[in-house]
Write a protein that holds these residues in place. Sequence first.
Motif, PDB file in Angstrom:
ATOM      1  N   ARG A   1      -2.848  -3.005   9.581  1.00  0.00           N
ATOM      2  CA  ARG A   1      -1.986  -1.927  10.072  1.00  0.00           C
ATOM      3  C   ARG A   1      -2.199  -1.686  11.564  1.00  0.00           C
ATOM      4  O   ARG A   1      -1.235  -1.460  12.309  1.00  0.00           O
ATOM      5  N   LEU A   2      -3.441  -1.750  12.013  1.00  0.00           N
ATOM      6  CA  LEU A   2      -3.720  -1.544  13.434  1.00  0.00           C
ATOM      7  C   LEU A   2      -3.128  -2.672  14.274  1.00  0.00           C
ATOM      8  O   LEU A   2      -2.568  -2.431  15.358  1.00  0.00           O
ATOM      9  N   GLU A   3      -3.260  -3.891  13.776  1.00  0.00           N
ATOM     10  CA  GLU A   3      -2.682  -5.024  14.511  1.00  0.00           C
ATOM     11  C   GLU A   3      -1.151  -4.897  14.573  1.00  0.00           C
ATOM     12  O   GLU A   3      -0.527  -5.226  15.599  1.00  0.00           O
ATOM     13  N   SER A   4      -0.555  -4.413  13.494  1.00  0.00           N
ATOM     14  CA  SER A   4       0.889  -4.237  13.459  1.00  0.00           C
ATOM     15  C   SER A   4       1.333  -3.167  14.473  1.00  0.00           C
ATOM     16  O   SER A   4       2.321  -3.348  15.204  1.00  0.00           O
ATOM     17  N   ILE A   5       0.597  -2.065  14.520  1.00  0.00           N
ATOM     18  CA  ILE A   5       0.918  -1.000  15.484  1.00  0.00           C
ATOM     19  C   ILE A   5       0.764  -1.508  16.905  1.00  0.00           C
ATOM     20  O   ILE A   5       1.604  -1.250  17.781  1.00  0.00           O
ATOM     21  N   ASP A   6      -0.313  -2.279  17.150  1.00  0.00           N
ATOM     22  CA  ASP A   6      -0.550  -2.840  18.482  1.00  0.00           C
ATOM     23  C   ASP A   6       0.585  -3.789  18.882  1.00  0.00           C
ATOM     24  O   ASP A   6       1.055  -3.775  20.025  1.00  0.00           O
ATOM     25  N   ALA A   7       1.059  -4.582  17.921  1.00  0.00           N
ATOM     26  CA  ALA A   7       2.147  -5.520  18.203  1.00  0.00           C
ATOM     27  C   ALA A   7       3.432  -4.775  18.527  1.00  0.00           C
ATOM     28  O   ALA A   7       4.197  -5.178  19.422  1.00  0.00           O
ATOM     29  N   GLN A   8       3.678  -3.683  17.815  1.00  0.00           N
ATOM     30  CA  GLN A   8       4.872  -2.889  18.087  1.00  0.00           C
ATOM     31  C   GLN A   8       4.848  -2.307  19.502  1.00  0.00           C
ATOM     32  O   GLN A   8       5.878  -2.252  20.184  1.00  0.00           O
ATOM     33  N   LEU A   9       3.675  -1.907  19.929  1.00  0.00           N
ATOM     34  CA  LEU A   9       3.546  -1.356  21.287  1.00  0.00           C
ATOM     35  C   LEU A   9       3.791  -2.430  22.346  1.00  0.00           C
ATOM     36  O   LEU A   9       4.366  -2.153  23.393  1.00  0.00           O
TER      37      LEU A   9
END
Length: 242
Positions: free
Chosen positions: A231-239
């Motif tokens: 989930r953290l990697e996904s949020i980072d990718a979205q940013l």
Amino acid sequence: MSFGIIGYGSFGKFIAGVLSEFGDTVIASRRETDVPRDAKYKAAGFEEAASRKIVILAVGLDALEETSRKLAPHVSEKTIVVDVTSVKLKPIDILTRTLGGKCRILATHPLFGPHTVPGGKLAGQSIVVCPYEFDGRDKIMDFLKNKLGLKVIEMSAEDHDKEMAWVHGLTFFVGRGLMELDPPKSGLSTGYYQKLLDLVELESSHSIELFNTVQRGNPYAADIRRELIGRLESIDAQLKDK
């Protein structure tokens, strides 16, 4: 009642002080047991501790099998061996294999410790007990509830480990990560940020042995860790995409 405690880490020392108010208590350890002069419990050899009616294995998961195998020749069918590790499926498997049929086994997880119980007063604290029946169990349950004042939560080892993968596994993992990051104190600190610093302080009081038990000893903890990281990697990718 008579108590033998094997292991003189922070929890072993803590529970020795509590139980010595209710019966003859001795403590044995591979390490030097520097018992305070005013303590009501005393240091003893392994065999003497193993001869007590209630034997508490206050050792880490990594030492549990070796300790229980060493204990096996010294217990009787009247002995109650208590496990206090913070995971339950693996310890129960170990104790069943090494002590099954030789004594009575009580698998527990005290949801408290020396850092969370001011003055050693246990009244109102909680303890998980896995529902395995044996002669004398009612007396033990009465002691936990009415003598120590504990709130007893009975649940299966599997249900316990599934819940604790979140309660301990997730929080310890996040706390350890923040501790490694070493976030600075700040004059601009908000209440939200202070909660992170509080989590770092709490995790710094945990031994690496406890951390490893919570993470490696719980078969459900790895899935929660991977889910969080994903989930953290996904949020980072979205940013990054913005």
